[in-house]
Design a protein around this motif. Structure first.
Motif, short mmCIF file in Angstrom:
data_model
loop_
_atom_site.label_atom_id
_atom_site.label_comp_id
_atom_site.label_asym_id
_atom_site.label_seq_id
_atom_site.Cartn_x
_atom_site.Cartn_y
_atom_site.Cartn_z
N LEU A 351 0.87 -1.27 0.08
CA LEU A 351 -0.06 -0.03 0.10
C LEU A 351 0.93 1.37 -0.15
O LEU A 351 0.41 2.17 -0.70
N LEU A 352 1.98 1.19 0.73
CA LEU A 352 2.69 2.36 0.66
C LEU A 352 3.38 2.65 -0.68
O LEU A 352 3.50 3.79 -1.21
N GLY A 353 3.54 1.59 -1.54
CA GLY A 353 4.17 1.74 -3.14
C GLY A 353 3.23 2.27 -3.73
O GLY A 353 3.44 3.32 -4.48
N ILE A 354 2.03 1.77 -3.66
CA ILE A 354 0.81 2.23 -4.55
C ILE A 354 0.69 3.56 -4.35
O ILE A 354 0.37 4.48 -4.99
N GLY A 355 0.58 4.22 -2.91
CA GLY A 355 0.20 5.45 -2.66
C GLY A 355 1.23 6.43 -3.20
O GLY A 355 0.84 7.52 -3.77
N TRP A 356 2.50 5.95 -2.97
CA TRP A 356 3.65 6.76 -3.71
C TRP A 356 3.37 6.74 -5.36
O TRP A 356 3.53 7.99 -5.77
#
Length: 436
Positions: A351-356
């Protein structure tokens, strides 16, 4: 007659190879596709290069110094180096084109990675820090390359062009962390410390990316785009009066785009940097770390094709807000999920990667929308300087916060900070017609 004379004089000033693209939309389209292909190839190598520092940089410093408090320093250093490189690559690209700018950045990143290996072999911590700074040039260039795909793109293709460049990074970026153990074994076999192994891959990858750009990014897409824009201005039959309202709206787009990317980068780097150290405290091995970071990097880049289409179709605003919400959720899961659970760690970091990803593509599109070829590459370089500095701050602060409080505290603050994106987006649209 005067307009015609000006048009003829411009034609005489342009080399034949440039004029061919000015005169033919079909040639422009072909060059746009060819540029994307070369950018994709360079990004595959570049992705493998950036993964090394992300995966084992903190662990290498921790091993050499024997303390967690500086574990965030490597990320801070190569993101700080990334800031300097972004500035130089942007200026080089504005003056001489994408090819010399991007090639210089990638090759510098490769040299930095070689220096890290030498520092690990000689146990020289000062050399390690200096070379991590230089290694950051590869990270900056890997991001700057996404702009090359937009130079000849239409306004409705810009986010998609960015996404094509980013998704191609996935192949190398996901492979890199998952080759940590393999490269560690290679390093052991030649007398190099295990944690320096991934930097062997990084050196080769960045140098190959630089050579691909240097030899194949011809003709230069930015130089062609500048020539086309200049010709369109010269041949215009009506001199349009400057519209101050439009200028204000464009500046807001640029400011909003930069803010979105800065916040997304800060939150992502801060949480990601300390995840390997956090995992180590709970008994997870190097292979587990590589797997989690590999999925995280995949989530940073793999959704790009879908994200680009959504940003172009649904709008920059919606996707920027989605970035804030996704980053916030990632931070909360990282903070409150059980650290022993690989599933929870994977979920939070994905999720951290997708948000970025949402933030980077929507922010990039806003910056391209708000600039012209007269200043575009320079502005893009400056924006990436700020993005890199925010990453450096996130990396440096993360180690201190975790050392004095906890990984959960860091993650909660990251979640809260990510929500700044939402009011910024609404501010940028104030008084503007709904056009995106």
């Amino acid at each position: 007659m005067d307009d015609g004379a000006e048009s003829i004089s411009v034609e005489k000033e342009n080399p034949v190879w440039v004029q061919k693209y000015i005169d033919s939309p079909e040639q422009q389209k072909k060059l746009y596709k060819r540029t994307l292909l070369i950018v994709v190839l360079s990004q595959i190598f570049g992705g493998a290069g950036l993964a090394a520092g992300i995966t084992v940089g903190a662990l290498l410093a921790q091993d050499m110094l024997g303390t967690d408090s500086v574990a965030g320093l490597p990320m801070a250093l190569f993101t700080l180096g990334s800031a300097g490189a972004a500035f130089l690559v942007g200026r080089l690209s504005q003056s001489y084109g994408r090819r010399p700018g991007l090639a210089t950045g990638f090759l510098a990143g490769g040299i930095g990675a070689l220096g890290v290996i030498i520092a690990a072999v000689t146990s020289n911590i000062f050399l390690l820090f200096a070379c991590l700074f230089i290694y950051g040039a590869g990270t900056a260039t890997n991001l700057q390359a996404r702009y090359a795909g937009t130079d000849l793109a239409k306004s409705t293709q810009r986010a998609t062009a960015v996404s094509i460049a980013l998704v191609s990074t996935t192949f190398g970026a996901v492979a890199g962390p998952n080759l940590v153990r393999v490269m560690g074994n290679v390093a052991d076999s030649i007398g190099v410390p295990t944690l320096a192994g991934p930097f062997i891959l990084a050196a080769a990858a960045y140098i190959l990316a630089g050579l691909v750009i240097l030899f194949f990014l011809r003709p230069d897409p930015f130089l062609v785009a500048k020539a086309i824009a200049a010709a369109e201005k010269t041949t215009a039959t009506i001199s349009a009066e400057p519209n101050s309202r439009e200028e204000i709206e464009k500046k807001r787009k640029v400011k909003a785009g930069i803010t979105i990317m800065v916040v997304a980068q800060f939150v992502m780097i801060a949480i990601m940097t300390m995840t390997p150290v956090h995992m180590g405290h709970y008994g997870h091995g190097l292979q587990d770390v590589g797997l989690v970071i590999g999925f995280h990097i995949g989530a940073m880049f793999l959704p790009s094709l879908v994200t680009g289409v959504l940003v172009d179709k649904v709008g920059r605003t919606v996707m920027a807000i989605a970035s804030a919400i996704t980053l916030c959720l990632a931070g909360m899961l990282a903070a409150f999920g059980p650290a022993e659970s690989m599933f929870m760690l994977h979920t939070a970091l994905i999720l951290l990667g997708i948000g970025w990803n949402f933030g980077l593509i929507s922010g990039t599109a806003l910056i391209v929308d708000g600039t012209s070829t007269d200043t575009r590459a320079k502005t893009q370089g400056t924006s990436d300087v700020l993005v890199a500095l925010s990453g450096a701050a996130g990396g440096a602060i993360s180690g201190i916060v975790v050392s004095y409080t906890s990984f959960s505290t860091l993650s909660i603050w990251g979640a809260v900070f990510s929500l700044i994106i939402i009011p910024v987006v609404f501010w940028s649209k104030r008084g503007r017609k709904k056009n995106e």
